[in-house]
Design a protein around this motif. Structure first.
Motif, PDB file in Angstrom:
ATOM      1  N   SER A  50       0.835  -1.200   0.000  1.00  0.00           N
ATOM      2  CA  SER A  50       0.000   0.000   0.000  1.00  0.00           C
ATOM      3  C   SER A  50       0.871   1.251   0.000  1.00  0.00           C
ATOM      4  CB  SER A  50      -0.910   0.006   1.232  1.00  0.00           C
ATOM      5  OG  SER A  50      -1.740  -1.139   1.271  1.00  0.00           O
ATOM      6  N   SER A  51       0.269   2.368  -0.364  1.00  0.00           N
ATOM      7  CA  SER A  51       1.030   3.621  -0.415  1.00  0.00           C
ATOM      8  C   SER A  51       1.495   4.013   0.982  1.00  0.00           C
ATOM      9  CB  SER A  51       0.159   4.739  -0.995  1.00  0.00           C
ATOM     10  OG  SER A  51      -0.845   5.123  -0.080  1.00  0.00           O
ATOM     11  N   ALA A  52       2.664   4.641   1.026  1.00  0.00           N
ATOM     12  CA  ALA A  52       3.223   5.081   2.311  1.00  0.00           C
ATOM     13  C   ALA A  52       2.281   6.049   3.016  1.00  0.00           C
ATOM     14  CB  ALA A  52       4.578   5.731   2.076  1.00  0.00           C
ATOM     15  N   ASN A  53       1.547   6.833   2.233  1.00  0.00           N
ATOM     16  CA  ASN A  53       0.610   7.801   2.793  1.00  0.00           C
ATOM     17  C   ASN A  53      -0.467   7.097   3.618  1.00  0.00           C
ATOM     18  OD1 ASN A  53      -0.746  10.146   3.329  1.00  0.00           O
ATOM     19  ND2 ASN A  53      -1.746  10.278   1.337  1.00  0.00           N
ATOM     20  N   LEU A  54      -1.031   6.004   3.067  1.00  0.00           N
ATOM     21  CA  LEU A  54      -2.084   5.285   3.776  1.00  0.00           C
ATOM     22  C   LEU A  54      -1.531   4.529   4.984  1.00  0.00           C
ATOM     23  CD1 LEU A  54      -4.348   3.917   0.894  1.00  0.00           C
ATOM     24  CD2 LEU A  54      -4.946   5.600   2.636  1.00  0.00           C
ATOM     25  N   VAL A  55      -0.355   3.929   4.831  1.00  0.00           N
ATOM     26  CA  VAL A  55       0.256   3.225   5.959  1.00  0.00           C
ATOM     27  C   VAL A  55       0.517   4.193   7.115  1.00  0.00           C
ATOM     28  CG1 VAL A  55       2.291   1.949   6.736  1.00  0.00           C
ATOM     29  CG2 VAL A  55       1.276   1.436   4.503  1.00  0.00           C
ATOM     30  N   GLU A  56       0.977   5.390   6.762  1.00  0.00           N
ATOM     31  CA  GLU A  56       1.214   6.411   7.788  1.00  0.00           C
ATOM     32  C   GLU A  56      -0.085   6.785   8.498  1.00  0.00           C
ATOM     33  OE1 GLU A  56       2.999  10.974   8.144  1.00  0.00           O
ATOM     34  OE2 GLU A  56       3.051   9.904   6.231  1.00  0.00           O
ATOM     35  N   LYS A  57      -1.198   6.845   7.753  1.00  0.00           N
ATOM     36  CA  LYS A  57      -2.492   7.181   8.360  1.00  0.00           C
ATOM     37  C   LYS A  57      -2.954   6.061   9.298  1.00  0.00           C
ATOM     38  CE  LYS A  57      -3.168  11.143   6.270  1.00  0.00           C
ATOM     39  NZ  LYS A  57      -4.003  11.257   5.083  1.00  0.00           N
ATOM     40  N   VAL A  58      -2.665   4.809   8.948  1.00  0.00           N
ATOM     41  CA  VAL A  58      -3.022   3.691   9.822  1.00  0.00           C
ATOM     42  C   VAL A  58      -2.335   3.837  11.172  1.00  0.00           C
ATOM     43  CG1 VAL A  58      -2.717   1.200  10.171  1.00  0.00           C
ATOM     44  CG2 VAL A  58      -3.570   2.058   7.988  1.00  0.00           C
ATOM     45  N   CYS A  83      -5.592  -5.702   7.811  1.00  0.00           N
ATOM     46  CA  CYS A  83      -5.974  -4.328   8.110  1.00  0.00           C
ATOM     47  C   CYS A  83      -6.793  -3.812   6.933  1.00  0.00           C
ATOM     48  CB  CYS A  83      -4.734  -3.464   8.338  1.00  0.00           C
ATOM     49  SG  CYS A  83      -5.106  -1.706   8.618  1.00  0.00           S
ATOM     50  N   PHE A  84      -8.024  -3.425   7.193  1.00  0.00           N
ATOM     51  CA  PHE A  84      -8.919  -2.912   6.153  1.00  0.00           C
ATOM     52  C   PHE A  84      -9.345  -1.488   6.499  1.00  0.00           C
ATOM     53  CE2 PHE A  84      -9.551  -7.525   5.826  1.00  0.00           C
ATOM     54  CZ  PHE A  84      -9.437  -7.715   4.462  1.00  0.00           C
ATOM     55  N   ILE A  85      -9.566  -0.697   5.454  1.00  0.00           N
ATOM     56  CA  ILE A  85     -10.045   0.668   5.662  1.00  0.00           C
ATOM     57  C   ILE A  85     -11.227   0.947   4.737  1.00  0.00           C
ATOM     58  CG2 ILE A  85      -7.746   1.478   6.317  1.00  0.00           C
ATOM     59  CD1 ILE A  85      -7.576   2.855   3.559  1.00  0.00           C
ATOM     60  N   TYR A  86     -12.048   1.868   5.163  1.00  0.00           N
ATOM     61  CA  TYR A  86     -13.089   2.451   4.316  1.00  0.00           C
ATOM     62  C   TYR A  86     -12.550   3.781   3.794  1.00  0.00           C
ATOM     63  CZ  TYR A  86     -17.636   0.002   4.621  1.00  0.00           C
ATOM     64  OH  TYR A  86     -18.692  -0.857   4.462  1.00  0.00           O
ATOM     65  N   THR A  87     -12.687   4.025   2.489  1.00  0.00           N
ATOM     66  CA  THR A  87     -12.383   5.340   1.931  1.00  0.00           C
ATOM     67  C   THR A  87     -13.548   5.784   1.059  1.00  0.00           C
ATOM     68  OG1 THR A  87     -11.254   4.383   0.017  1.00  0.00           O
ATOM     69  CG2 THR A  87      -9.891   4.958   1.918  1.00  0.00           C
ATOM     70  N   HIS A  88     -13.624   7.063   0.830  1.00  0.00           N
ATOM     71  CA  HIS A  88     -14.640   7.631  -0.063  1.00  0.00           C
ATOM     72  C   HIS A  88     -13.947   8.067  -1.348  1.00  0.00           C
ATOM     73  CE1 HIS A  88     -17.826  10.334  -1.528  1.00  0.00           C
ATOM     74  NE2 HIS A  88     -18.648   9.623  -0.765  1.00  0.00           N
ATOM     75  N   SER A  89     -14.662   7.996  -2.460  1.00  0.00           N
ATOM     76  CA  SER A  89     -14.051   8.322  -3.755  1.00  0.00           C
ATOM     77  C   SER A  89     -13.531   9.756  -3.811  1.00  0.00           C
ATOM     78  CB  SER A  89     -15.066   8.092  -4.886  1.00  0.00           C
ATOM     79  OG  SER A  89     -16.236   8.862  -4.661  1.00  0.00           O
ATOM     80  N   THR A  90     -14.133  10.638  -3.019  1.00  0.00           N
ATOM     81  CA  THR A  90     -13.674  12.027  -3.014  1.00  0.00           C
ATOM     82  C   THR A  90     -12.461  12.230  -2.098  1.00  0.00           C
ATOM     83  OG1 THR A  90     -15.211  12.585  -1.215  1.00  0.00           O
ATOM     84  CG2 THR A  90     -15.994  12.871  -3.478  1.00  0.00           C
ATOM     85  N   MET A  91     -12.172  11.215  -1.254  1.00  0.00           N
ATOM     86  CA  MET A  91     -11.017  11.301  -0.344  1.00  0.00           C
ATOM     87  C   MET A  91     -10.278   9.962  -0.353  1.00  0.00           C
ATOM     88  SD  MET A  91     -12.645  13.313   2.947  1.00  0.00           S
ATOM     89  CE  MET A  91     -13.516  11.859   3.490  1.00  0.00           C
ATOM     90  N   PRO A  92      -9.681   9.595  -1.477  1.00  0.00           N
ATOM     91  CA  PRO A  92      -9.098   8.250  -1.612  1.00  0.00           C
ATOM     92  C   PRO A  92      -7.924   7.979  -0.682  1.00  0.00           C
ATOM     93  CG  PRO A  92      -8.479   9.645  -3.467  1.00  0.00           C
ATOM     94  CD  PRO A  92      -9.502  10.399  -2.701  1.00  0.00           C
ATOM     95  N   PHE A  93      -7.276   9.002  -0.179  1.00  0.00           N
ATOM     96  CA  PHE A  93      -6.112   8.799   0.693  1.00  0.00           C
ATOM     97  C   PHE A  93      -6.392   9.203   2.140  1.00  0.00           C
ATOM     98  CE2 PHE A  93      -4.340   9.423  -3.587  1.00  0.00           C
ATOM     99  CZ  PHE A  93      -3.662   8.218  -3.715  1.00  0.00           C
ATOM    100  N   GLU A  94      -7.665   9.266   2.486  1.00  0.00           N
ATOM    101  CA  GLU A  94      -8.043   9.628   3.858  1.00  0.00           C
ATOM    102  C   GLU A  94      -8.990   8.556   4.410  1.00  0.00           C
ATOM    103  OE1 GLU A  94      -7.589  11.473   7.213  1.00  0.00           O
ATOM    104  OE2 GLU A  94      -6.665  12.269   5.392  1.00  0.00           O
TER     105      GLU A  94
END
Length: 284
Positions: A50-58, A83-94
């Motif tokens: 996964s992207s480093a950005n998402l891993v950092e958010k986890v 580890c699973f996350i929900y994201t919204h199409s308008t905020m793919p990295f949040e």
């Protein structure tokens, strides 16, 4: 954020203004439920690809069991973890919600077994050996969406995904902390609410404890409960609790030490059940 702000502001308004803001609050909540309905959300597994950005958010949003080291993070994203996350199409990295799952071949009663760093020579279970999925941490990442129940939907969706990936999975569990339970129990003991505390021990257990501490449960019950409280706080009891949880019957336990620990575990289990069913709604 706006919903939380409005909710707090209503505490200081006149009644007629408060009613109008409550209506606005309801409208905004309904809009958010619509905008963030599960059909518009994406489920994404987080791993080392996964992207480093998402891993950092986890790491950032983990508030239940903090991720403190790189090895800790590796354990949370290992082959026996999901580890699973929900994201919204308008905020793919949040991430909106983050869910951590442990895959095991048995039920565990200790969170330490799931989150502690693994030894280098420890063996990983094969895909076919996983029979239990334990949901041990879930985090709502956006304060403005705390009144929108996304966690329950994520758990159900992830359960379906896990069954597809691991056909031998049979059991699904949660292993979560119980906020304020200890504060409630300590308050009951400090205030001497012995009528309530007396419900958490059987007559046979009282006899055992009275003999162990040489106390009369009829007129020294408060002292008996304080003894129990002090022993529960010891590291020895906490470390041994997973093994004690596996014992099923008081009479079948040979060791007096294990019998005592079994009574302590039962006392905690019963008091916790009482707290969840009767007291948690009363401000705890």
């Amino acid at each position: 954020m706006l919903i939380n702000f409005i909710f707090k502001e209503t505490l200081n308004l006149a009644q007629e203004d408060e009613e109008e803001l409550k209506i606005m609050n309801t409208v905004l909540k309904n809009l958010l439920v619509l905008w963030f309905s599960t059909g518009l959300l994406n489920i994404q597994r987080i791993d080392w690809q996964s992207s480093a950005n998402l891993v950092e958010k986890v790491v950032k949003y983990e508030s239940v069991h903090r991720i403190r080291t790189l090895n800790d993070l590796k354990n949370r994203l290992s082959k026996s973890r999901r580890c699973f996350i929900y994201t919204h199409s308008t905020m793919p990295f949040e991430p909106l919600v983050i869910l951590h799952i442990a895959l095991t071949n048995q039920v565990t009663s200790s969170i330490d077994e799931l989150i502690r760093e693994k030894k280098e020579n420890s063996l990983e279970l094969s895909k076919e050996q996983f029979t239990n999925a334990i949901f041990y941490s879930i985090n709502s990442c956006q304060k403005g969406l705390q009144q929108v129940d996304l966690g329950n939907a994520l758990i159900k969706s992830c359960a379906r995904l896990l069954i597809e990936e691991f056909p031998n999975l049979k059991y699904f569990h949660t292993l979560s902390p119980i906020p304020k339970f200890r504060d409630w129990l300590d308050a009951k003991i400090a205030l001497g609410h012995m009528d309530t505390l007396g419900k958490f021990l059987t007559e046979k257990e009282l006899i055992f404890l009275s003999q162990k501490f040489n106390l009369n449960p009829k007129n020294q019950f408060n002292d008996l409960i304080i003894k129990i409280q002090s022993r529960i706080r010891l590291d020895e009891f906490r470390k041994d609790s997973p093994r004690i949880e596996g014992l099923n019957n008081f009479d079948s336990i040979q060791s007096a030490t294990d019998q005592f620990k079994f009574i302590l575990a039962n006392f905690l289990r019963r008091s916790c059940a009482f707290y969840l069913c009767n007291e948690k709604k009363n401000g705890y």
